[in-house]
Design a protein around this motif. Structure first.
Motif, PDB file in Angstrom:
ATOM      1  N   VAL A  25       0.825  -1.203   0.000  1.00 29.21           N
ATOM      2  CA  VAL A  25       0.000   0.000   0.000  1.00 29.21           C
ATOM      3  C   VAL A  25       0.864   1.260   0.000  1.00 29.21           C
ATOM      4  CG1 VAL A  25      -1.645   1.350   1.378  1.00 29.21           C
ATOM      5  CG2 VAL A  25      -2.011  -1.093   1.055  1.00 29.21           C
ATOM      6  N   ILE A  26       1.946   1.248   0.787  1.00 24.26           N
ATOM      7  CA  ILE A  26       2.855   2.395   0.807  1.00 24.26           C
ATOM      8  C   ILE A  26       3.469   2.594  -0.584  1.00 24.26           C
ATOM      9  CG2 ILE A  26       5.061   3.246   1.689  1.00 24.26           C
ATOM     10  CD1 ILE A  26       2.855   3.558   3.683  1.00 24.26           C
ATOM     11  N   THR A  27       3.850   1.495  -1.238  1.00 23.11           N
ATOM     12  CA  THR A  27       4.405   1.583  -2.595  1.00 23.11           C
ATOM     13  C   THR A  27       3.397   2.202  -3.558  1.00 23.11           C
ATOM     14  OG1 THR A  27       5.787  -0.375  -2.219  1.00 23.11           O
ATOM     15  CG2 THR A  27       5.399   0.268  -4.507  1.00 23.11           C
ATOM     16  N   ALA A  28       2.151   1.733  -3.484  1.00 26.61           N
ATOM     17  CA  ALA A  28       1.102   2.274  -4.356  1.00 26.61           C
ATOM     18  C   ALA A  28       0.879   3.754  -4.081  1.00 26.61           C
ATOM     19  CB  ALA A  28      -0.200   1.502  -4.147  1.00 26.61           C
ATOM     20  N   THR A  29       0.929   4.155  -2.821  1.00 30.12           N
ATOM     21  CA  THR A  29       0.745   5.562  -2.463  1.00 30.12           C
ATOM     22  C   THR A  29       1.875   6.416  -3.009  1.00 30.12           C
ATOM     23  OG1 THR A  29      -0.253   4.788  -0.377  1.00 30.12           O
ATOM     24  CG2 THR A  29       0.215   7.127  -0.561  1.00 30.12           C
ATOM     25  N   ILE A  30       3.111   5.918  -2.883  1.00 25.16           N
ATOM     26  CA  ILE A  30       4.273   6.644  -3.406  1.00 25.16           C
ATOM     27  C   ILE A  30       4.154   6.830  -4.916  1.00 25.16           C
ATOM     28  CG2 ILE A  30       6.765   6.477  -3.824  1.00 25.16           C
ATOM     29  CD1 ILE A  30       6.980   5.102  -1.078  1.00 25.16           C
ATOM     30  N   ILE A  31       3.785   5.757  -5.624  1.00 27.70           N
ATOM     31  CA  ILE A  31       3.635   5.830  -7.078  1.00 27.70           C
ATOM     32  C   ILE A  31       2.549   6.833  -7.453  1.00 27.70           C
ATOM     33  CG2 ILE A  31       2.941   4.544  -9.143  1.00 27.70           C
ATOM     34  CD1 ILE A  31       4.256   2.066  -7.849  1.00 27.70           C
ATOM     35  N   ARG A  32       1.429   6.775  -6.732  1.00 31.33           N
ATOM     36  CA  ARG A  32       0.306   7.687  -7.017  1.00 31.33           C
ATOM     37  C   ARG A  32       0.735   9.143  -6.816  1.00 31.33           C
ATOM     38  NH1 ARG A  32      -5.042   8.876  -5.544  1.00 31.33           N
ATOM     39  NH2 ARG A  32      -5.397  10.883  -6.550  1.00 31.33           N
ATOM     40  N   PHE A  33       1.336   9.467  -5.673  1.00 28.72           N
ATOM     41  CA  PHE A  33       1.748  10.835  -5.403  1.00 28.72           C
ATOM     42  C   PHE A  33       2.812  11.293  -6.391  1.00 28.72           C
ATOM     43  CE2 PHE A  33       0.546  11.067  -0.614  1.00 28.72           C
ATOM     44  CZ  PHE A  33      -0.792  10.962  -0.958  1.00 28.72           C
ATOM     45  N   GLY A  34       3.787  10.394  -6.687  1.00 24.57           N
ATOM     46  CA  GLY A  34       4.834  10.722  -7.636  1.00 24.57           C
ATOM     47  C   GLY A  34       4.287  11.012  -9.013  1.00 24.57           C
ATOM     48  N   TRP A  35       3.324  10.202  -9.454  1.00 26.07           N
ATOM     49  CA  TRP A  35       2.703  10.389 -10.767  1.00 26.07           C
ATOM     50  C   TRP A  35       1.982  11.733 -10.831  1.00 26.07           C
ATOM     51  CZ3 TRP A  35       2.622   8.029 -15.450  1.00 26.07           C
ATOM     52  CH2 TRP A  35       1.600   8.387 -16.334  1.00 26.07           C
ATOM     53  N   ASP A  36       1.258  12.054  -9.755  1.00 28.96           N
ATOM     54  CA  ASP A  36       0.537  13.322  -9.718  1.00 28.96           C
ATOM     55  C   ASP A  36       1.484  14.513  -9.780  1.00 28.96           C
ATOM     56  OD1 ASP A  36      -1.822  11.970  -9.586  1.00 28.96           O
ATOM     57  OD2 ASP A  36      -2.161  12.301  -7.449  1.00 28.96           O
ATOM     58  N   LEU A  37       2.625  14.400  -9.079  1.00 24.26           N
ATOM     59  CA  LEU A  37       3.580  15.505  -9.053  1.00 24.26           C
ATOM     60  C   LEU A  37       4.272  15.679 -10.408  1.00 24.26           C
ATOM     61  CD1 LEU A  37       5.203  14.977  -5.530  1.00 24.26           C
ATOM     62  CD2 LEU A  37       3.704  16.829  -6.247  1.00 24.26           C
ATOM     63  N   VAL A  38       4.627  14.554 -11.052  1.00 26.54           N
ATOM     64  CA  VAL A  38       5.277  14.620 -12.364  1.00 26.54           C
ATOM     65  C   VAL A  38       4.307  15.136 -13.424  1.00 26.54           C
ATOM     66  CG1 VAL A  38       6.311  13.267 -14.221  1.00 26.54           C
ATOM     67  CG2 VAL A  38       6.970  12.848 -11.844  1.00 26.54           C
ATOM     68  N   GLY A  39       3.048  14.600 -13.321  1.00 23.55           N
ATOM     69  CA  GLY A  39       2.051  15.009 -14.294  1.00 23.55           C
ATOM     70  C   GLY A  39       1.615  16.439 -14.102  1.00 23.55           C
TER      71      GLY A  39
END
Length: 254
Positions: free
Chosen positions: A240-254
């Motif tokens: 879940v932490i991995t999924a959260t990191i990916i989600r936040f990272g994607w939002d910041l890059v996008g």
């Protein structure tokens, strides 16, 4: 409301309730599903509508854990009250100031949490008794204030942050931490529900069916976590932490 849309959202809500009952993070599934499926509605309306399913799932998880895991009642009740008030304040603050700065801040914390949990194999595997009772009380109440405000103001990852806090600051194992996290999360969700009901920003035609689905998912998720124990929850926590990191990272890059 199209029935196929409601059924699709109920499916996402069931999965969110299942994941959230084990370790938190159900909002990562449920909230994006609402935003992508019903883009014609204002974001506050969609966010408010997810709070009723989240509340039902938290209550079911709390009930399932409470039947099998000893709860520190004399400390957790005041913590829930503090978290309730802090969450209401967070939701009120959200209507007045932007929360865009929270995503990078939360991302850094989550990466640190992931690295620590991955490298410390014993983290959350047993309950430690080294924290004195008066320190437990102070730390739990401080957690309730900080994380409660965070949930009302921003939200994603609240359950995971609560579990982390109960393990790192109070000395609980994963199972006991999850049980206590559900109680506090129920309080913060209740505050948000009442706030958004007052604001009139809830789609009840979607929120009520999703609440039933989330409740069912939480039932099975909590039962599975109790059956499998700490090691299973630790693995789920990392996922879940991995999924959260990916989600936040994607939002910041996008």
């Amino acid at each position: 409301m199209d029935y196929s849309v409601v059924l699709l959202l109920c499916g996402f809500s069931f999965l969110a309730g299942f994941v959230d009952a084990i370790i938190g993070g159900g909002g990562l599934i449920q909230t994006p599903a609402m935003l992508f499926t019903l883009p014609q509605y204002p974001i506050p309306t969609l966010i408010g509508s997810t709070k009723i399913p989240s509340l039902c799932g938290s209550l079911m998880g709390a009930f399932q854990y409470g039947r099998r895991v000893a709860v520190a009642g004399r400390f957790i009740a005041p913590m829930m009250a503090i978290a309730f008030g802090a969450s209401w304040l967070g939701s009120w603050t959200l209507t007045r100031v932007p929360n865009s700065f929270m995503k990078p801040f939360a991302l850094v914390i989550l990466i640190a949490v992931f690295i620590y949990t991955l490298t410390k194999k014993e983290f959350g595997q047993v309950t430690r008794q080294s924290v004195p009772a008066h320190q437990q009380r102070i730390r739990m109440w401080a957690m309730g204030a900080c994380i409660g405000f965070y949930d009302g103001f921003f939200g994603p990852g609240t359950g995971s942050f609560l579990v982390l806090g109960f393990i790192a600051l109070i000395g609980f194992d994963f199972l006991k931490a999850s049980a206590h996290a559900k109680l506090v999360n129920a309080a913060t969700n209740l505050a948000s529900v009442l706030f958004f009901v007052k604001e009139g920003t809830i789609l009840y035609a979607v929120a009520i069916p999703m609440a039933v689905a989330n409740l069912c998912g939480a039932f099975f998720g909590a039962r599975l976590a109790i059956l499998k124990g700490n090691q299973f929850i630790r693995i789920f926590f990392l996922l879940v932490i991995t999924a959260t990191i990916i989600r936040f990272g994607w939002d910041l890059v996008g």
